[in-house]
Write an enzyme that holds these catalytic residues in place. Structure first.
Site, PDB file in Angstrom:
ATOM      1  N   SER A  67       0.800  -1.238   0.000  1.00 57.79           N
ATOM      2  CA  SER A  67       0.000   0.000   0.000  1.00 57.79           C
ATOM      3  C   SER A  67       0.825   1.278   0.000  1.00 57.79           C
ATOM      4  CB  SER A  67      -0.927   0.015   1.225  1.00 57.79           C
ATOM      5  OG  SER A  67      -0.197  -0.292   2.397  1.00 57.79           O
TER       6      SER A  67
ATOM      7  N   ASP B 181      -3.338  -8.675   8.118  1.00 53.47           N
ATOM      8  CA  ASP B 181      -2.211  -8.363   8.998  1.00 53.47           C
ATOM      9  C   ASP B 181      -1.260  -9.554   8.928  1.00 53.47           C
ATOM     10  OD1 ASP B 181      -0.441  -8.074  11.067  1.00 53.47           O
ATOM     11  OD2 ASP B 181      -1.943  -7.503  12.564  1.00 53.47           O
ATOM     12  N   VAL B 182      -0.149  -9.370   8.214  1.00 56.51           N
ATOM     13  CA  VAL B 182       0.719 -10.529   7.954  1.00 56.51           C
ATOM     14  C   VAL B 182       1.472 -11.013   9.190  1.00 56.51           C
ATOM     15  CG1 VAL B 182       0.985 -10.152   5.458  1.00 56.51           C
ATOM     16  CG2 VAL B 182       2.606  -9.068   7.051  1.00 56.51           C
TER      17      VAL B 182
ATOM     18  N   TYR C 260      14.793  -4.417  15.179  1.00 53.29           N
ATOM     19  CA  TYR C 260      14.665  -4.355  13.708  1.00 53.29           C
ATOM     20  C   TYR C 260      15.805  -5.142  13.046  1.00 53.29           C
ATOM     21  CZ  TYR C 260      14.279  -2.261   9.014  1.00 53.29           C
ATOM     22  OH  TYR C 260      14.152  -2.063   7.657  1.00 53.29           O
TER      23      TYR C 260
ATOM     24  N   LYS D 182      15.656  -8.550  10.624  1.00 52.57           N
ATOM     25  CA  LYS D 182      16.140  -8.585   9.241  1.00 52.57           C
ATOM     26  C   LYS D 182      17.268  -9.612   9.074  1.00 52.57           C
ATOM     27  CE  LYS D 182      13.305  -5.488   7.655  1.00 52.57           C
ATOM     28  NZ  LYS D 182      12.269  -5.850   6.667  1.00 52.57           N
TER      29      LYS D 182
ATOM     30  N   ILE E 276      16.291   4.145   1.872  1.00 54.09           N
ATOM     31  CA  ILE E 276      15.403   4.428   0.744  1.00 54.09           C
ATOM     32  C   ILE E 276      14.410   5.494   1.187  1.00 54.09           C
ATOM     33  CG2 ILE E 276      13.739   3.423  -0.899  1.00 54.09           C
ATOM     34  CD1 ILE E 276      16.513   2.098  -1.126  1.00 54.09           C
TER      35      ILE E 276
HETATM   36  P1  NAP Z   1       6.737   2.051   4.600  1.00 57.90           P
HETATM   37  O1  NAP Z   1       6.704   3.141   3.602  1.00 57.90           O
HETATM   38  O2  NAP Z   1       6.587   2.347   6.041  1.00 57.90           O
HETATM   39  O3  NAP Z   1       5.656   0.924   4.160  1.00 57.90           O
HETATM   40  C1  NAP Z   1       5.508  -0.223   4.929  1.00 57.90           C
HETATM   41  C2  NAP Z   1       4.492  -1.133   4.285  1.00 57.90           C
HETATM   42  O4  NAP Z   1       4.403  -2.322   5.088  1.00 57.90           O
HETATM   43  C3  NAP Z   1       3.104  -0.523   4.221  1.00 57.90           C
HETATM   44  O5  NAP Z   1       2.521  -0.815   2.971  1.00 57.90           O
HETATM   45  C4  NAP Z   1       2.363  -1.237   5.348  1.00 57.90           C
HETATM   46  O6  NAP Z   1       0.987  -1.440   5.060  1.00 57.90           O
HETATM   47  C5  NAP Z   1       3.050  -2.579   5.346  1.00 57.90           C
HETATM   48  N1  NAP Z   1       2.857  -3.280   6.633  1.00 57.90           N
HETATM   49  C6  NAP Z   1       3.380  -2.961   7.846  1.00 57.90           C
HETATM   50  N2  NAP Z   1       2.920  -3.823   8.778  1.00 57.90           N
HETATM   51  C7  NAP Z   1       2.102  -4.693   8.134  1.00 57.90           C
HETATM   52  C8  NAP Z   1       1.312  -5.801   8.550  1.00 57.90           C
HETATM   53  N3  NAP Z   1       1.285  -6.204   9.832  1.00 57.90           N
HETATM   54  N4  NAP Z   1       0.592  -6.470   7.615  1.00 57.90           N
HETATM   55  C9  NAP Z   1       0.608  -6.091   6.323  1.00 57.90           C
HETATM   56  N5  NAP Z   1       1.313  -5.031   5.866  1.00 57.90           N
HETATM   57  C10 NAP Z   1       2.056  -4.346   6.770  1.00 57.90           C
HETATM   58  O7  NAP Z   1       8.116   1.251   4.506  1.00 57.90           O
HETATM   59  P2  NAP Z   1       9.096   0.969   3.261  1.00 57.90           P
HETATM   60  O8  NAP Z   1      10.249   1.856   3.406  1.00 57.90           O
HETATM   61  O9  NAP Z   1       8.341   0.911   1.996  1.00 57.90           O
HETATM   62  O10 NAP Z   1       9.583  -0.501   3.670  1.00 57.90           O
HETATM   63  C11 NAP Z   1       9.234  -1.684   2.948  1.00 57.90           C
HETATM   64  C12 NAP Z   1      10.191  -2.794   3.391  1.00 57.90           C
HETATM   65  O11 NAP Z   1      11.528  -2.414   3.071  1.00 57.90           O
HETATM   66  C13 NAP Z   1      10.174  -3.061   4.897  1.00 57.90           C
HETATM   67  O12 NAP Z   1      10.284  -4.440   5.139  1.00 57.90           O
HETATM   68  C14 NAP Z   1      11.403  -2.344   5.389  1.00 57.90           C
HETATM   69  O13 NAP Z   1      11.903  -2.869   6.593  1.00 57.90           O
HETATM   70  C15 NAP Z   1      12.342  -2.558   4.223  1.00 57.90           C
HETATM   71  N6  NAP Z   1      13.447  -1.592   4.168  1.00 57.90           N
HETATM   72  C16 NAP Z   1      13.212  -0.269   4.038  1.00 57.90           C
HETATM   73  C17 NAP Z   1      14.281   0.627   4.001  1.00 57.90           C
HETATM   74  C18 NAP Z   1      14.096   2.108   3.883  1.00 57.90           C
HETATM   75  O14 NAP Z   1      15.091   2.845   4.057  1.00 57.90           O
HETATM   76  N7  NAP Z   1      12.909   2.609   3.579  1.00 57.90           N
HETATM   77  C19 NAP Z   1      15.591   0.131   4.100  1.00 57.90           C
HETATM   78  C20 NAP Z   1      15.798  -1.231   4.226  1.00 57.90           C
HETATM   79  C21 NAP Z   1      14.715  -2.089   4.265  1.00 57.90           C
HETATM   80  P3  NAP Z   1      -0.222  -0.623   5.791  1.00 57.90           P
HETATM   81  O15 NAP Z   1       0.182   0.819   5.819  1.00 57.90           O
HETATM   82  O16 NAP Z   1      -1.387  -0.918   4.892  1.00 57.90           O
HETATM   83  O17 NAP Z   1      -0.394  -1.217   7.166  1.00 57.90           O
END
Ligand code: NAP
Length: 241
Positions: A10, A59-60, A151, A155, A184
Site C-alpha cells: 500500500s 495483517d501478515v 529491527y 532482518k 530508501i
Molecule cells: P513504509 O513506507 O513504512 O511501508 C511499509 C508497508 O508495510 C506498508 O505498505 C504497510 O501497510 C506494510 N505493513 C506494515 N505492517 C504490516 C502488517 N502487519 N501487515 C501487512 N502489511 C504491513 O516502509 P518501506 O520503506 O516501503 O519498507 C518496505 C520494506 O523495506 C520493509 O520491510 C522495510 O523494513 C524494508 N526496508 C526499508 C528501508 C528504507 O530505508 N525505507 C531500508 C531497508 C529495508 P499498511 O500501511 O497498509 O499497514
C-alpha cells in the site's frame, strides 16, 4: 501470465513494486493492512490505465490472516509464482527501552510474517516445481544498527531464512533471495531530519539516498534470473561494502 503476491503493497517500496509489476503484465495481489485508502487508490489509478490488480487486507503478523490472504490469491489466479515479502515496520529505541510487546510486534511483523507467508505459499510452488521468493531485509540486518536492535535482529533472521530455504528448495526449482536495501526515501524514514539525510548521502559512495524504483529494478532482475538463489543482494549506493 505469472502471478505475484506483494505484502505491504500500500505504501513506499511495496507500492512502487506493485504498480510497476502490474504495468509489466503480471497478475498482482497487493496486500495491505492499515492503509486501505491508499490500496484502493492504487487499484483505481491502475484501473484507469486498463490494468486490473487485486487488493486484500491482511495483517501478515497473524497466521490466520496470512492463510486467508494466500487462499484469496490462489482462488483468484490458481498459482502464486512470485512471493515478495516486503511488509515491515521499524522503530528507533534504546535497547533497554524495548518492552516484550515492542520486541514481539517487531519479530511478528518483520520475521514471523515471512515464515507464515512462505509456508502458506510453498505447497503451490512445490507442486509447480517453480517459484521465486524475494524477502526484503535491510543493510541493518547485515551490519547492525544502534537503537534498532529488534529491527536488525528481525532482518538478520530473514537473511538466515533466505539462505537455509534456498538450500532446501533448490531441487524444487524454487529460488529464495533477500534484497537488503540501504536507506530508501519512504515514510519509514520520515523521522530522519534533513541533516541526517545529508550525512548519509555524504557517507554513500554514489552520494544519494535510494528510491523505491531502485528496489523494483532489483526485484525485476531477480524475477527474470534463473541462476541466483540464497543471496543477500544489497542495493545501497555503496554505503555498505
Ligand atoms: P513504509 O513506507 O513504512 O511501508 C511499509 C508497508 O508495510 C506498508 O505498505 C504497510 O501497510 C506494510 N505493513 C506494515 N505492517 C504490516 C502488517 N502487519 N501487515 C501487512 N502489511 C504491513 O516502509 P518501506 O520503506 O516501503 O519498507 C518496505 C520494506 O523495506 C520493509 O520491510 C522495510 O523494513 C524494508 N526496508 C526499508 C528501508 C528504507 O530505508 N525505507 C531500508 C531497508 C529495508 P499498511 O500501511 O497498509 O499497514
Amino acid at each position: 501470465m505469472k502471478t505475484v503476491l506483494v505484502t505491504g503493497g500500500s505504501r513506499g517500496i511495496g507500492k512502487c513494486v506493485t504498480e510497476n509489476l502490474a504495468k509489466d503484465g503480471f497478475n498482482v495481489v497487493l496486500n495491505y493492512n492499515k492503509s486501505e485508502k491508499q490500496a484502493k487508490e492504487i487499484k483505481e489509478n491502475l484501473s484507469k490505465q486498463g490494468i486490473n490488480i487485486e487488493i486484500y487486507k491482511a495483517d501478515v503478523s497473524k497466521r490466520e490472516d496470512v492463510k486467508k490472504l494466500v487462499k484469496f490469491a490462489l482462488n483468484k489466479f490458481k498459482n502464486i509464482d512470485i512471493l515478495i515479502n516486503n511488509a515491515g515496520i521499524a522503530k528507533l529505541q534504546m535497547f533497554n527501552d524495548i518492552t516484550d510487546e515492542d520486541w514481539n510486534e517487531m519479530i511478528n511483523t518483520n520475521l514471523n510474517s515471512v515464515f507464515y507467508t512462505t509456508q502458506e505459499v510453498l505447497p503451490n510452488m512445490i507442486h509447480n516445481k517453480n517459484g521465486c521468493i524475494i524477502n526484503i531485509s535491510s543493510i541493518w540486518g547485515i551490519v547492525g544498527a544502534s537503537c534498532e536492535v529488534a529491527y536488525s535482529v528481525s532482518k538478520a533472521g530473514i537473511d538466515g531464512m533466505t539462505k537455509s530455504l534456498a538450500k532446501e528448495l533448490g531441487l524444487s526449482n524454487i529460488r529464495v533471495n533477500s534484497i537488503a536495501p540501504g536507506v530508501i526515501d519512504t515514510e519509514m524514514n520520515s523521522n530522519l531530519d534533513n541533516a541526517i539525510k545529508e550525512q548519509i548521502k555524504d557517507e554513500t559512495p554514489l552520494n544519494k539516498i535510494g528510491k523505491p524504483i531502485d528496489i523494483y529494478r532489483c526485484i525485476k532482475w531477480l524475477i527474470e534470473d534463473e541462476f541466483t538463489t540464497g543471496q543477500i543482494i544489497s542495493p545501497n549506493g555503496g554505503y555498505v561494502i
